[in-house]
Design a protein around this motif. Structure first.
Motif, PDB file in Angstrom:
ATOM      1  N   ALA A   1      40.434  -2.359 -53.189  1.00 40.33           N
ATOM      2  CA  ALA A   1      39.220  -2.737 -52.456  1.00 40.33           C
ATOM      3  C   ALA A   1      38.315  -1.528 -52.252  1.00 40.33           C
ATOM      4  O   ALA A   1      37.096  -1.599 -52.434  1.00 40.33           O
ATOM      5  CB  ALA A   1      39.587  -3.364 -51.114  1.00 40.33           C
ATOM      6  N   MET A   2      38.933  -0.404 -51.883  1.00 43.55           N
ATOM      7  CA  MET A   2      38.147   0.820 -51.720  1.00 43.55           C
ATOM      8  C   MET A   2      37.588   1.262 -53.064  1.00 43.55           C
ATOM      9  O   MET A   2      36.429   1.709 -53.159  1.00 43.55           O
ATOM     10  CB  MET A   2      38.999   1.925 -51.107  1.00 43.55           C
ATOM     11  CG  MET A   2      38.294   3.267 -50.996  1.00 43.55           C
ATOM     12  SD  MET A   2      36.811   3.238 -49.935  1.00 43.55           S
ATOM     13  CE  MET A   2      37.520   3.793 -48.368  1.00 43.55           C
ATOM     14  N   GLY A   3      38.377   1.135 -54.130  1.00 39.16           N
ATOM     15  CA  GLY A   3      37.920   1.526 -55.463  1.00 39.16           C
ATOM     16  C   GLY A   3      36.680   0.755 -55.890  1.00 39.16           C
ATOM     17  O   GLY A   3      35.758   1.322 -56.497  1.00 39.16           O
ATOM     18  N   ASN A   4      36.646  -0.535 -55.565  1.00 35.29           N
ATOM     19  CA  ASN A   4      35.476  -1.358 -55.905  1.00 35.29           C
ATOM     20  C   ASN A   4      34.223  -0.862 -55.191  1.00 35.29           C
ATOM     21  O   ASN A   4      33.132  -0.828 -55.764  1.00 35.29           O
ATOM     22  CB  ASN A   4      35.740  -2.819 -55.535  1.00 35.29           C
ATOM     23  CG  ASN A   4      36.787  -3.465 -56.431  1.00 35.29           C
ATOM     24  OD1 ASN A   4      36.999  -3.027 -57.557  1.00 35.29           O
ATOM     25  ND2 ASN A   4      37.436  -4.503 -55.934  1.00 35.29           N
ATOM     26  N   ILE A   5      34.394  -0.477 -53.924  1.00 32.56           N
ATOM     27  CA  ILE A   5      33.244   0.006 -53.148  1.00 32.56           C
ATOM     28  C   ILE A   5      32.783   1.360 -53.676  1.00 32.56           C
ATOM     29  O   ILE A   5      31.582   1.625 -53.799  1.00 32.56           O
ATOM     30  CB  ILE A   5      33.605   0.100 -51.650  1.00 32.56           C
ATOM     31  CG1 ILE A   5      33.980  -1.290 -51.112  1.00 32.56           C
ATOM     32  CG2 ILE A   5      32.436   0.670 -50.854  1.00 32.56           C
ATOM     33  CD1 ILE A   5      34.556  -1.271 -49.716  1.00 32.56           C
ATOM     34  N   VAL A   6      33.743   2.225 -54.000  1.00 34.46           N
ATOM     35  CA  VAL A   6      33.401   3.554 -54.547  1.00 34.46           C
ATOM     36  C   VAL A   6      32.622   3.410 -55.852  1.00 34.46           C
ATOM     37  O   VAL A   6      31.600   4.069 -56.061  1.00 34.46           O
ATOM     38  CB  VAL A   6      34.681   4.389 -54.785  1.00 34.46           C
ATOM     39  CG1 VAL A   6      34.367   5.637 -55.607  1.00 34.46           C
ATOM     40  CG2 VAL A   6      35.302   4.794 -53.450  1.00 34.46           C
TER      41      VAL A   6
ATOM     42  N   GLN B   1      32.001  -0.136 -44.918  1.00 33.24           N
ATOM     43  CA  GLN B   1      32.138  -1.261 -45.855  1.00 33.24           C
ATOM     44  C   GLN B   1      33.600  -1.562 -46.127  1.00 33.24           C
ATOM     45  O   GLN B   1      34.018  -2.714 -46.201  1.00 33.24           O
ATOM     46  CB  GLN B   1      31.402  -0.966 -47.171  1.00 33.24           C
ATOM     47  CG  GLN B   1      29.911  -1.196 -47.090  1.00 33.24           C
ATOM     48  CD  GLN B   1      29.296  -1.430 -48.475  1.00 33.24           C
ATOM     49  OE1 GLN B   1      29.949  -1.903 -49.402  1.00 33.24           O
ATOM     50  NE2 GLN B   1      28.019  -1.097 -48.602  1.00 33.24           N
ATOM     51  N   PHE B   2      34.398  -0.501 -46.281  1.00 35.95           N
ATOM     52  CA  PHE B   2      35.828  -0.705 -46.520  1.00 35.95           C
ATOM     53  C   PHE B   2      36.480  -1.404 -45.330  1.00 35.95           C
ATOM     54  O   PHE B   2      37.283  -2.326 -45.497  1.00 35.95           O
ATOM     55  CB  PHE B   2      36.512   0.634 -46.773  1.00 35.95           C
ATOM     56  CG  PHE B   2      38.011   0.520 -46.909  1.00 35.95           C
ATOM     57  CD1 PHE B   2      38.577  -0.150 -47.985  1.00 35.95           C
ATOM     58  CD2 PHE B   2      38.851   1.063 -45.949  1.00 35.95           C
ATOM     59  CE1 PHE B   2      39.950  -0.277 -48.117  1.00 35.95           C
ATOM     60  CE2 PHE B   2      40.228   0.943 -46.073  1.00 35.95           C
ATOM     61  CZ  PHE B   2      40.779   0.274 -47.159  1.00 35.95           C
ATOM     62  N   ALA B   3      36.120  -0.967 -44.129  1.00 35.96           N
ATOM     63  CA  ALA B   3      36.698  -1.571 -42.922  1.00 35.96           C
ATOM     64  C   ALA B   3      36.375  -3.059 -42.838  1.00 35.96           C
ATOM     65  O   ALA B   3      37.174  -3.850 -42.331  1.00 35.96           O
ATOM     66  CB  ALA B   3      36.174  -0.847 -41.679  1.00 35.96           C
TER      67      ALA B   3
END
Length: 264
Positions: free
Chosen positions: A178-183, A205-207
Motif C-alpha cells: 500500500a505504501m509502495g503504491n503511494i510512493v 495518505q498511507f494512514a
C-alpha cells in the motif's frame, strides 16, 4: 491520568444508546454558527492525532525492541502498562498543541465528535477517522474503547500460532504494498519525498489506507482484524511469535527505506 481524548473516546462507545440526549446539530448552530466545529475539522484533528501518536508508538516499539534485544525480558503486564502510560503521557502533550492549532477546546471537540458519531451514515469520514485512532489506542492498551465489532463474537475462529505467523506475513506485505503504491504515485507526480511537507502528505495518505489494506488482506484468509489482534495478544509472550513479528517489522522498515520513504 490521560486527559480528554481517551476519556471522550471511552464514552463514545455508548453514543448509540445516548445520542437522543445530545444536542441537535441545528441547535448548536443556532447558538453561534461561526464557532461550530464542522465534520471536516473533527476529521483533521483525529487524523493529526493518529499520525502523531502512530509515530510515538513506532518510537516506543523501537525502544522496547532494543531492550529485549539486549536480553532483558519485560513481563507482559508490565510492558503493556509501560506502553499505555507513555502513550497517554505523549497524547496529553500532543493533543493540547493540536487543539490549539485548530482553535478548539476539549469540551467543544468532545461534544461535536459525539454529535457527528451519532449520525454515522451522514458523517462516515468522522466515524472512520475516530475509529482509526481508537484502534491505535486499543492496540497499545489492550482495552476496548470502540464498542464495535472488531472483537468478541465477530473475532472468528481462534487462530493457531502457525496461522498467526502466516497471517502476519501477509498483513505486513499488504501494508508495504500500500505504501509502495503511494510512493510510486508521488514519484510519478514529480514530488520530492525528502521535502518535509511532502513526507507528511505521504504518511497521511498511507494512514488513510493502511487499515483497509490490512483488513482486506486478512479477509482473503477468512480472518477478521479482531481475530488477528486477539491472536497477537494471545501469543504475545511466545518467543517464536515475538521474533517473527520483530523480523517482519525490520523487513518492512528496510523495504520502506529502499523505496525512499522518509521516517515519520
Amino acid at each position: 491520568g490521560c486527559v480528554s481524548v481517551i476519556a471522550a473516546l471511552t464514552a463514545l462507545r455508548m453514543i448509540s444508546t445516548k445520542s437522543s440526549k445530545s444536542k441537535d446539530l441545528d441547535e448548536i448552530e443556532e447558538i453561534d454558527e461561526k464557532d461550530t466545529i464542522k465534520a471536516e475539522d473533527v476529521v483533521k484533528i483525529f487524523d493529526s492525532l493518529f499520525m502523531n501518536m502512530q509515530a510515538v508508538v513506532a518510537q516506543l516499539s523501537g525502544q522496547i525492541q532494543q531492550i529485549q534485544a539486549s536480553g532483558q525480558m519485560i513481563p507482559e503486564a508490565q510492558l503493556r502498562q509501560l506502553l499505555k502510560s507513555e502513550f497517554e503521557r505523549a497524547l496529553e502533550m500532543k493533543q493540547e498543541k493540536i487543539f490549539e492549532e485548530h482553535g478548539v477546546d476539549e469540551d467543544c471537540i468532545r461534544e461535536a465528535t459525539q454529535e457527528f458519531l451519532s449520525k454515522p451514515d451522514e458523517f462516515p469520514k468522522v466515524k472512520k477517522s475516530v475509529e482509526r485512532f481508537q484502534k491505535l489506542y486499543e492496540n497499545v492498551s489492550g482495552e476496548s474503547v470502540t464498542g464495535t465489532s472488531d472483537g468478541g463474537k465477530d473475532a472468528g475462529p481462534e487462530l493457531t500460532k502457525e496461522a498467526l505467523l502466516n497471517a502476519a506475513e501477509i498483513y505486513f506485505d499488504a501494508l508495504t504494498a500500500a505504501m509502495g503504491n503511494i510512493v510510486t504515485k508521488f514519484k510519478d507526480e514529480g514530488k520530492n519525498l525528502s521535502d518535509p511537507s511532502v513526507a507528511q502528505q505521504l504518511h497521511m495518505q498511507f494512514a488513510s489506507v493502511a487499515n483497509d489494506a490490512g483488513e482486506e488482506a486478512l479477509k482473503n484468509l477468512d480472518i477478521t482484524i479482531g481475530g488477528f489482534r486477539g491472536a497477537i495478544e494471545k501469543y504475545s509472550s511466545n518467543p517464536e511469535v515475538g521474533r517473527m513479528l520483530s523480523a517482519l517489522q525490520m523487513k518492512q522498515h528496510k523495504e520502506l527505506m529502499d523505496m525512499g520513504v522518509p521516517p515519520m
